[in-house]
Design a protein around this motif. Structure first.
Motif, short mmCIF file in Angstrom:
data_model
loop_
_atom_site.label_atom_id
_atom_site.label_comp_id
_atom_site.label_asym_id
_atom_site.label_seq_id
_atom_site.Cartn_x
_atom_site.Cartn_y
_atom_site.Cartn_z
N MET A 1 -24.28 -23.19 -18.49
CA MET A 1 -23.64 -22.52 -19.64
C MET A 1 -22.81 -21.33 -19.15
O MET A 1 -23.23 -20.56 -18.29
CB MET A 1 -24.71 -22.02 -20.62
N GLN A 2 -21.59 -21.19 -19.67
CA GLN A 2 -20.72 -20.10 -19.26
C GLN A 2 -21.30 -18.76 -19.70
O GLN A 2 -22.01 -18.66 -20.70
CB GLN A 2 -19.34 -20.27 -19.88
N ASN A 3 -20.97 -17.71 -18.92
CA ASN A 3 -21.39 -16.37 -19.29
C ASN A 3 -20.72 -15.96 -20.59
O ASN A 3 -19.56 -16.31 -20.84
CB ASN A 3 -21.03 -15.38 -18.18
N LYS A 4 -21.45 -15.22 -21.40
CA LYS A 4 -20.88 -14.75 -22.66
C LYS A 4 -19.75 -13.76 -22.40
O LYS A 4 -19.81 -12.94 -21.48
CB LYS A 4 -21.97 -14.09 -23.51
N GLU A 30 -19.52 -15.15 -36.68
CA GLU A 30 -19.22 -16.44 -36.05
C GLU A 30 -19.10 -16.30 -34.54
O GLU A 30 -19.69 -17.08 -33.78
CB GLU A 30 -17.90 -17.01 -36.62
N SER A 32 -20.33 -14.18 -32.61
CA SER A 32 -21.54 -13.69 -31.94
C SER A 32 -22.50 -14.81 -31.53
O SER A 32 -23.45 -14.57 -30.80
CB SER A 32 -22.28 -12.69 -32.83
N GLU A 33 -22.22 -16.04 -31.99
CA GLU A 33 -23.10 -17.15 -31.60
C GLU A 33 -23.00 -17.44 -30.11
O GLU A 33 -23.98 -17.81 -29.46
CB GLU A 33 -22.74 -18.40 -32.40
N TYR A 34 -21.80 -17.25 -29.54
CA TYR A 34 -21.59 -17.56 -28.13
C TYR A 34 -21.05 -16.39 -27.33
O TYR A 34 -20.75 -16.54 -26.14
CB TYR A 34 -20.63 -18.74 -28.00
N ASN A 35 -20.88 -15.23 -27.96
CA ASN A 35 -20.31 -14.06 -27.28
C ASN A 35 -21.07 -12.79 -27.65
O ASN A 35 -21.81 -12.77 -28.64
CB ASN A 35 -18.84 -13.89 -27.67
N ASN A 36 -20.86 -11.75 -26.88
CA ASN A 36 -21.33 -10.42 -27.24
C ASN A 36 -20.24 -9.77 -28.08
O ASN A 36 -19.10 -9.64 -27.62
CB ASN A 36 -21.59 -9.58 -25.99
N ASN A 353 -12.13 -19.71 -34.05
CA ASN A 353 -12.82 -20.01 -32.79
C ASN A 353 -11.89 -20.66 -31.77
O ASN A 353 -11.96 -20.37 -30.57
CB ASN A 353 -14.04 -20.90 -33.06
N GLY A 357 -10.91 -19.04 -28.24
CA GLY A 357 -11.18 -19.81 -27.04
C GLY A 357 -9.98 -19.91 -26.14
O GLY A 357 -10.09 -19.88 -24.89
#
Length: 361
Positions: A1-4, A30, A32-36, A353, A357
């Motif tokens: 998994m990629q770093n956030k 939204e 914050s599910e995959y990022n800080n 998103n 991205g």
């Protein structure tokens, strides 16, 4: 998994229950599910919309002051504070939701991706801000706008292509219970929702009602908003309308949309018109001035709402709906409800998103 990745959303504050504040809150949740995710504000950290616990609200400086000299000093301190905060939280991408702050993005470090999302058109901007915007926006990595009219304006004035990310109807308006309510609870009520400021023209609305047959009918009007015209509107109501018009402070609008048959938009200009699609989602039909952008990008005239060009047309339309049959009203109400489904929360969040991205890949 990629770093956030570390994402910052930038806005003046989150206190108001308005379109830009809602979009900041929802996109922060939204993202914050995959990022800080951090929300940078100026001054007060209070918010009117729910924010996930893992989203951090950071006050990076005081509110922008009144007065040109004070603002010049403030901007210098703001740019320093913004850079300091981006370094402290190792921000990879910053998304600004206020033009007055977006013009400072080019002064942020090179490693930070810079994105301005425009919530209003240039008509409302002072000349100095327009000039600085036209100089600085070409240096940004991404610009997004609310509709095709604003996309064309941006291309014409700045020779920049903006991505369209429209407003949306939040999920709470689309529950099964709400779908059943939006036809059954309607009464002869008009609704005005917005800031009580010059560009929204709430005082003009009262003048149009006086010239219409409103006072001779059983119809009522609720005005929901706050702003510098509040006291003047309150006095106007007492002197001319009595209990037929109520002045209410901002609140959760779902019940108001469900009760009301029509929402009235007398704005000189709109960025998008979030309250229009929210109202339509509950079968509440919009009657609007045909201003440069916003309503005309949403409403199909005489199908799911009405676009009017003059005060006289507005008065005539008011008189027409006062004498409308239930069948005639339901035609517009059902079409309005259908139109609102084009502004689905999930679809618009997918655009957000996707655009994020592309910047942080």
């Amino acid at each position: 998994m990629q770093n956030k990745k570390n994402i910052a959303l930038l806005i003046g504050n989150l206190k108001d229950r308005a379109g830009s504040e809602r979009i900041v809150a929802d996109t922060a949740n939204e993202f914050s599910e995959y990022n800080n995710v951090y929300i940078f504000v100026c001054g007060d950290k209070n918010t009117s919309y729910p924010i996930n616990d893992n989203v951090k609200i950071i006050s990076i400086t005081r509110e922008i002051p009144i007065g040109k000299v004070k603002q010049i000093v403030w901007y210098l301190s703001f740019i320093l504070a913004l850079n300091k905060s981006c370094k402290r939280y190792k921000i990879d991408c910053i998304v600004s939701h206020w033009t007055k702050l977006s013009i400072c993005l080019p002064f942020v470090g090179r490693d930070v991706k810079k994105w301005a999302h425009e919530h209003q058109n240039d008509i409302l901007l002072p000349l100095w801000l327009k000039k600085i915007k036209h100089m600085t926006y070409s240096k940004l990595d991404k610009i997004s706008v609310l509709n095709i009219t604003e996309q064309r304006n941006l291309k014409h004035t700045c020779n920049i292509y903006g991505v369209i990310i429209p407003g949306y109807v939040s999920n709470e308006f689309f529950t099964k219970e709400n779908k059943n309510k939006n036809k059954n609870n309607k009464i002869n009520k008009l609704l005005f929702v917005g800031r009580l400021v010059e560009e929204k023209q709430p005082l003009l609305l009262l003048e149009l009602l006086k010239k219409s047959e409103f006072l001779l009918t059983d119809w009522e009007l609720d005005i929901i908003g706050s702003g510098p015209f509040y006291n003047e509107i309150e006095n106007n109501i007492k002197n001319h309308f009595g209990s037929k018009v109520k002045l209410l402070t901002p609140r959760d609008l779902l019940n108001d949309y469900q009760e009301s048959k029509y929402i009235l938009i007398t704005s000189k200009t709109e960025g998008f018109g979030l309250t229009i699609i929210e109202a339509m989602s509950q079968g509440c039909v919009p009657i609007s001035f045909n201003c440069e952008s916003g309503p005309k990008n949403i409403i199909s005239n005489n199908i799911d709402g009405f676009l009017l060009n003059t005060n006289e047309e507005f008065i005539c339309m008011l008189n027409a709906i006062f004498n409308q049959t239930k069948k005639e009203y339901l035609f517009f109400s059902e079409n309005a409800l259908h139109k609102s489904t084009e502004y689905n929360y999930s679809d618009v969040m997918n655009i957000w998103n996707k655009q994020l991205g592309q910047l942080i890949k």
